[in-house]
Write an enzyme that holds these catalytic residues in place. Structure first.
Site, mmCIF file in Angstrom:
data_model
loop_
_atom_site.group_PDB
_atom_site.id
_atom_site.type_symbol
_atom_site.label_atom_id
_atom_site.label_comp_id
_atom_site.label_asym_id
_atom_site.label_seq_id
_atom_site.Cartn_x
_atom_site.Cartn_y
_atom_site.Cartn_z
ATOM 1 N N HIS A 1 20.280 24.301 44.750
ATOM 2 C CA HIS A 1 21.405 26.041 45.009
ATOM 3 C C HIS A 1 21.351 26.771 46.899
ATOM 4 O O HIS A 1 22.203 26.560 47.333
ATOM 5 C CB HIS A 1 22.487 27.085 44.074
ATOM 6 C CG HIS A 1 22.283 26.434 43.253
ATOM 7 N ND1 HIS A 1 24.140 26.067 43.200
ATOM 8 C CD2 HIS A 1 21.672 25.822 42.143
ATOM 9 C CE1 HIS A 1 24.139 25.653 41.911
ATOM 10 N NE2 HIS A 1 22.728 25.431 41.033
ATOM 11 N N LYS B 1 33.818 36.700 48.881
ATOM 12 C CA LYS B 1 32.468 36.248 48.210
ATOM 13 C C LYS B 1 31.414 37.623 48.459
ATOM 14 O O LYS B 1 32.000 38.546 49.016
ATOM 15 C CB LYS B 1 32.356 35.165 49.411
ATOM 16 C CG LYS B 1 32.577 35.451 50.683
ATOM 17 C CD LYS B 1 31.995 33.750 51.741
ATOM 18 C CE LYS B 1 33.012 32.758 51.721
ATOM 19 N NZ LYS B 1 33.236 31.527 51.061
ATOM 20 N N ARG B 2 29.990 36.685 48.412
ATOM 21 C CA ARG B 2 29.707 38.183 48.116
ATOM 22 C C ARG B 2 28.805 38.520 49.779
ATOM 23 O O ARG B 2 29.232 37.782 50.653
ATOM 24 C CB ARG B 2 27.993 37.048 48.127
ATOM 25 C CG ARG B 2 27.394 36.852 45.851
ATOM 26 C CD ARG B 2 28.156 38.756 45.519
ATOM 27 N NE ARG B 2 26.314 39.431 45.894
ATOM 28 C CZ ARG B 2 25.638 40.153 45.382
ATOM 29 N NH1 ARG B 2 25.804 39.197 43.886
ATOM 30 N NH2 ARG B 2 24.523 40.900 45.493
ATOM 31 N N LYS C 1 27.553 33.794 55.741
ATOM 32 C CA LYS C 1 28.125 33.569 55.563
ATOM 33 C C LYS C 1 29.207 34.443 56.360
ATOM 34 O O LYS C 1 30.170 34.248 56.444
ATOM 35 C CB LYS C 1 29.138 34.292 53.862
ATOM 36 C CG LYS C 1 27.894 33.696 52.815
ATOM 37 C CD LYS C 1 28.541 34.362 51.614
ATOM 38 C CE LYS C 1 27.509 33.913 50.387
ATOM 39 N NZ LYS C 1 28.100 32.822 49.916
ATOM 40 N N THR D 1 32.214 27.297 46.515
ATOM 41 C CA THR D 1 32.930 26.970 45.508
ATOM 42 C C THR D 1 34.692 27.791 46.007
ATOM 43 O O THR D 1 35.040 27.338 45.399
ATOM 44 C CB THR D 1 32.360 26.633 44.318
ATOM 45 O OG1 THR D 1 32.131 28.733 43.538
ATOM 46 C CG2 THR D 1 31.327 26.086 43.734
ATOM 47 N N LYS E 1 38.837 26.896 45.421
ATOM 48 C CA LYS E 1 39.216 27.933 44.439
ATOM 49 C C LYS E 1 40.976 27.901 45.730
ATOM 50 O O LYS E 1 42.416 27.841 44.964
ATOM 51 C CB LYS E 1 38.886 29.166 44.306
ATOM 52 C CG LYS E 1 38.060 28.853 42.807
ATOM 53 C CD LYS E 1 36.682 29.475 42.293
ATOM 54 C CE LYS E 1 35.554 29.170 41.761
ATOM 55 N NZ LYS E 1 34.740 30.220 42.077
#
Ligand code: T68
Length: 839
Positions: free
Chosen positions: A375, A563-564, A569, A671, A675
Site C-alpha cells: 500500500h 483524509k489523514r 497529502k 480511495t 467516494k
C-alpha cells in the site's frame, strides 16, 4: 417472554416482505418494545436514545442471525475455498444503518420508527464508530468485506479487537487533543464472542531441540509466556443475498484465570505477567498512518492475531481434510500490507513443527497459500524489525525466518553470483533487521499494488530487483469503494434519484450508472441534481453548526479535503493557497471571486509534529478569515473535528470540490477520491494514485489536474536538484504567503508558532530535505487550477454536467470490481448461494 408469532419476528417480517412485499411495521415495533422490556424494563416512551439503539439493533441482529447460520451451514456443507483477509486494521464504520441497507430493509424500518416518533438518524447516531483502523488501508479492508459478502464469496476477515480504536479528536484552542475511544463501553450489539474457538499464542522463552527415537529433530518453545486468543465474530451482511460472512477479531485473555491461592511465589509473578500481557496486547490501535516505528508491542499484536487466525483456519480445514497438501485449494491468506506477514513464518512453523511436514512440502504449501498487497512506497512505512526484538519475542519463528532467508540468499547468489548489492537489497535478514516486505514477496505467489501507477512504480523502482527475479508474481488491483455505504446509505437523495433514472441495478453493479450519461445535458436532470446537492450541503452546514459552531453558506462552493494528515497529502499546500486567496481578496475586494468554503478534516498521529502544527495553522487561518467582516463571508475555513467514517458519509455527499493533491508518486491509490466522485464532486488533483485512472475514465473536461508528474518528482528526488528557495524568490505572492507563517499574521501572540512549517519548506533541519513534498514547486500550478474552478463553477450548467459525468463514470471504482479481480487473478474462489426458503 415472546409468543410464537414474534419469536423471530423480524425475520418473519422479512420473509413476509419477500413473499408479498408487505412489511409489518407493527411486528417490528413489537420486537423493539419487547427488547426494551427484556433488556431495560422500559417502554418505548421512557427509553433513552441509546436504549432504543440497542433494542433496534437486537431486532436487526435477529434477522442477521438466521442468515448467518444459513451461510455457515452452506460453508460447512459445500466446503468451498475461502479467503482469509488478514489485516491489522478494519475501519468498519457504523453497522446498524449499513446492515439495514444490505438487508434492503432501511426504508421500512425508518418508516416504522417514524410512526412511533423515533428518528432513525438519531438512533444511528447512538452507535459508536468501530474505528479499528487508521485510514485508507483499514477502510479498504472494510469495503472489501462488504463486496465479498455481496458477491457471495466465502471470506473471513482476520484482525484485532482493540479495546480502544482510533483516538477521538478534540480541537482545543486550535490544537488537536487525543481522547481515548472507549467504543465498547455500552456494549456492541453486532459482535459475538466465540470462546469455543480460542487458541494459545506463545511469546518469548527459548527453543529446545531434541531428537526422537527415529532420529528426527524436534523443536519446542520452552519457558514462554502465553495468552489465550478469543475471537469475536461480527456479521458481514451481503446485499440482498442472504450471505453473511464473518469478521473475526481477536481478544486476548490470560491463559490461567488469575487466582491468588493457586500460585506459589514464582507462579504468582508469572500469573501477573500473563495478565498484563493479555491486557496490553489488544489495548489500543497504533494511530500512525503510513509510518511505523519498530515497537515491540506492535510485533506482539501482529503475531498474536496472525497465529490465532492461522490456527483457526487450519482447524476449519482439518474438519474436512486430512492431507495438508490440499490446503492451497481451500484457503488463501491475503496479507494486507506487511503488518500480517509474520503469517509466512507462522504457517511454516505449524506445518513443520506441529504437522511434521518436510521443509520442502511446507514451503510448497505456504507459497501457494499466501499473497501480499503493498500500500505504499514510502520508506518510513516499510516494516523492519530489529533482529534482537524479533528473535527474543518469537524465538522459533525467527529460526524459520532465518532458514527462509538462508535459502533465498542462495537463490540470489545463484542468479547473481558475487553481486552483494542484490543481497543487500533483497535479503530478508540484513543489517540486523528483519525486512517484512521482502519475506512477503519471497513467499507470496502474488504481489499487488493498489493502482496502476503505484504498481508500475513498484515494478520499476522500489521493488525492481524483485520484479526482475519474479515478474510473474506482480500484478495490479486498483482499489475500489462500496457504493452501498458511500451512496445508498450516505446519500439517500442521490441514490433514489439515480434509481429513478437508471434503475436499482447500480447497487450491485456500479457500471449501471453510466446510463446517467444520457442525462448529463438535460436541464431538468441538472436542476434535480443541483437541488439534491444543495440539500446535502444544508445537512452538512447543520452538522458544522452543531459541532463547530460555525455558520457556512450552502450556496458557496464546498471545497473539501478530508483524509489523514500527512505531509505528502499536502494539506499545507491547501491552506497556503487559502492564505493566498485571502491576501488577494483583501488587496482587491471587488475581484471576481465565487464564495468558497474550505473544509478540512484530518487526524494527525499523536507524535507527528508537523502534522499537528498544520492542524493548528488551519484553525488559526480559519479564526482570522472567518472573523474578518470586511470580506463579506466570501471565504470561510472550517476544520471538522474528529473526522471518521460516520461524518465522512455526510461530508462526501455535500462536496462540490474534492482535494486530491498529494505529491505525485506518493499516494498509492487514494480511495476518498472515489467516494467524492461517486457523490458528484469535481476533483482537483495531481496525476497520482488512482486519480490517474479517474482521469482516464472521466476526461480532462471534468477534472482539474495540476502539478508535477510522478516521473518528474522521482527524477528530482534522484538528482537532488530541487531548490524551493528559487521558487520562493521568483514568486512574490507565494513569498508573501510563506512569510506570513512567521510574521504573526496568524499567530499574533507567538510569531514562532509556525516556524517549523516554514523551516520544512525553506530551511531544512539536520537530516531533512527542504520542501520534501514539492509544495512550492506545485503551488502556482495549483493556484491556476483553483482559478479555473472559480470560473467554471459560475457556469452552472457546465458544472452540473461535469458532476453528472463524474457519477456516470465512477463504475470502475466499486470495490465489487476490485474484489472480482482479486478472485479471478489471485484467490480463485467460487460463489456460494444461500437459500432462506423453508428457514
Ligand atoms: C493507504 N495506506 C494508502 N496506511 O496511503 C492509500 N500504514 O493511498 C491507499 O488508497 C490505501 O492505503 C488503500 O490501499 C494506509 O492507509 C496505513 O494506514 C498504515 C497503517 C499502519 C502502518 C502503515
Amino acid at each position: 417472554t415472546r409468543g410464537s408469532i414474534n419469536l423471530l419476528p423480524f425475520s418473519a417480517i422479512r420473509r413476509n416482505m419477500m413473499r408479498d412485499n408487505t412489511f409489518s411495521k407493527k411486528v417490528f415495533i413489537k420486537t423493539v418494545s419487547d427488547n426494551l422490556k427484556n433488556k431495560y424494563r422500559k417502554t418505548i416512551d421512557d427509553a433513552t436514545q441509546q436504549e432504543l439503539y440497542q433494542a433496534v439493533s437486537e431486532a436487526v441482529k435477529d434477522v442477521i442471525m438466521d442468515e448467518w447460520i444459513a451461510t455457515q451451514r452452506v460453508m460447512d456443507k459445500d466446503d468451498p475455498k475461502v479467503v482469509y483477509y488478514m489485516s491489522m486494521e478494519f475501519l468498519m464504520g457504523r453497522a446498524l444503518g449499513n446492515n439495514l441497507i444490505n438487508l434492503s430493509a432501511y426504508k421500512e424500518v425508518k418508516e416504522a420508527l417514524n410512526e412511533i416518533g423515533v428518528d432513525i438518524n438519531a438512533i444511528e447516531d447512538q452507535e459508536p464508530d468501530p474505528a479499528l483502523g487508521n485510514g485508507g488501508l483499514g477502510r479498504l479492508a472494510a469495503c472489501f468485506m462488504d463486496s465479498l459478502a455481496t458477491l457471495g464469496y466465502p471470506a473471513y476477515g482476520c484482525g484485532i479487537r482493540y479495546r480502544y480504536g482510533m483516538f477521538k479528536q478534540q480541537i482545543s484552542d486550535g490544537f488537536q487533543i487525543e481522547v481515548p475511544d472507549n467504543w465498547l463501553k455500552d456494549g456492541y450489539p453486532f459482535e459475538l464472542r466465540r470462546p469455543e474457538y480460542c487458541y494459545e499464542v506463545k511469546f518469548g522463552g527459548y527453543v529446545q531441540e531434541s531428537t526422537d527415537e527415529n532420529g528426527e529433530l524436534h523443536f519446542e518453545q520452552k519457558d514462554y509466556q502465553s495468552v489465550l486468543a478469543v475471537p469475536y465474530d461480527m456479521p458481514i451482511v451481503g446485499y440482498d443475498n442472504n450471505v453473511v460472512n464473518s469478521l473475526m477479531i481477536w481478544d486476548a485473555e490470560p491463559k490461567n484465570g488469575f487466582s491468588l491461592e493457586s500460585f506459589d511465589q514464582g507462579d504468582y509473578d508469572k500469573a501477573v505477567e500473563q495478565e498484563n500481557l493479555a491486557r496490553n496486547l489488544v489495548e489500543v490501535l497504533y494511530p500512525n498512518d503510513n509510518h511505523v516505528k519498530g515497537k515491540e508491542l506492535r510485533l506482539k499484536q501482529q503475531y498474536f492475531f496472525v497465529s490465532a487466525s492461522i490456527q483457526r483456519a487450519l482447524a476449519r480445514f482439518k474438519k474436512h481434510h486430512s492431507d495438508l497438501k490440499d490446503l492451497p485449494n481451500k484457503a488463501v491468506f491475503q496479507m494486507n500490507d506487511t503488518h500480517p506477514t509474520v503469517a509466512v513464518a507462522e504457517l511454516m512453523r505449524i506445518l513443520v513443527d506441529e504437522e511434521h511436514l518436510s521443509w520442502d512440502d511446507a514451503w510448497d504449501i505456504t507459497t501457494r497459500c499466501v499473497a501480499y498487497t503493498n500500500h505504499t512506497i514510502m520508506a518510513e512505512a516499510l516494516e523492519k524489525w530489529p533482529i534482537e526484538i524479533f528473535q527474543r519475542l518469537l524465538p522459533r519463528v525467527y529460526q524459520i525466518v532465518d532458514e527462509i532467508n538462508r535459502r533465498f540468499v542462495m537463490q540470489i547468489n545463484e542468479r547473481y553470483p558475487g553481486n552483494e548489492d542484490k543481497v543487500r537489497k533483497m535479503a530478508i535478514l540484513y543489517d540486523g533487521q528483519v525486512k517484512m516486505a521482502n519475506m512477503a514477496i519471497v513467499a507470496g505467489y502474488s504481489v499487488n499494488g493498489v493502482a496502476k501507477l503505484h504498481t508500475e512504480i513498484l515494478k520499476n523502482q522500489e521493488l525492481h530487483d524483485f520484479y526482475e527475479m519474479f515478474p510473474e508474481k506482480f500484478n495490479n488491483k486498483t482499489n475500489g469503494i462500496t457504493q452501498r455505504r458511500f451512496l445508498a446509505h450516505a446519500n439517500p437523495l442521490l441514490a433514489d434519484w439515480a434509481t429513478k433514472k437508471v434503475g436499482a441495478g447500480w447497487i450491485t453493479d456500479l457500471t449501471m450508472l453510466s446510463k446517467l450519461k444520457a442525462y448529463a445535458d438535460s436541464p431538468v436532470a441538472q436542476q434535480e441534481f443541483a437541488e439534491i446537492k444543495r440539500a446535502n450541503k444544508v445537512r452538512l452546514a447543520k452538522y458544522i453548526k452543531e459541532h463547530n459552531g460555525i455558520d457556512v453558506n450552502p450556496d458557496s462552493i464546498f471545497d473539501v479535503q478530508v483524509k489523514r494528515l500527512h505531509e505528502y497529502k499536502r494539506q499545507l499546500m491547501n491552506i497556503l493557497h487559502v492564505m493566498y486567496l485571502y491576501n488577494k481578496i483583501k488587496e482587491n475586494p471587488s475581484m471576481d471571486f465565487y464564495p468558497r468554503t474550505f473544509i478540512f478534516g484530518a487526524k494527525a498521529a499523536a507524535g507527528y509534529r508537523n502534522a499537528k502544527k498544520t492542524i493548528k495553522l488551519i484553525n488559526s487561518v480559519a479564526d482570522v478569515i472567518n472573523n474578518d467582516a470586511s470580506i463579506d463571508g466570501k471565504l470561510k475555513v472550517v476544520f471538522i473535528e474528529d473526522y471518521k467514517v460516520s461524518n465522512a458519509e455526510i461530508i462526501f455527499a455535500a462536496a462540490d470540490v474534492s482535494e486530491q493533491i498529494s505529491t505525485a508518486s506518493k499516494e498509492a491509490s487514494g480511495t476518498g477520491n472515489m467516494k467524492f466522485m461517486l457523490n458528484g464532486a469535481l476533483t482537483i488533483g495531481t496525476m497520482d494514485g488512482a486519480n490517474v485512472e479517474m482521469f482516464d475514465e472521466v476526461g480532462a473536461d471534468n477534472m482539474f489536474i495540476f502539478g508535477m508528474s510522478s516521473d518528474e518528482v522521482i527524477s528530482h528526488e534522484n538528482r537532488h536538484d530541487y531548490n524551493p528557495v528559487d521558487v520562493y524568490n521568483n514568486d512574490a505572492e507565494l513569498r508573501k504567503v510563506v512569510n506570513q507563517l512567521v510574521d504573526g499574521t496568524y499567530s499574533p501572540n507567538d510569531h514562532e508558532l509556525f516556524r517549523e512549517l516554514y523551516n520544512s519548506l525553506l530551511n531544512p533541519q539536520q537530516g531533512q530535505v527542504a520542501d520534501r513534498y514539492f509544495i512550492l514547486a506545485d503551488f502556482r500550478s495549483y493556484a491556476n487550477a483553483q482559478q479555473k474552478i472559480n470560473d467554471y463553477y459560475k457556469n452552472k450548467s457546465a458544472w452540473r454536467k461535469s458532476a453528472l459525468l463524474n457519477i456516470a463514470h465512477v463504475g470502475k471504482f466499486s470495490s465489487d470490481r476490485t474484489i472480482q479481480e482479486y478472485v479471478d487473478d489471485i484467490w480463485h474462489l467460487d460463489r456460494i448461494t444461500v437459500n432462506m426458503a423453508g428457514v
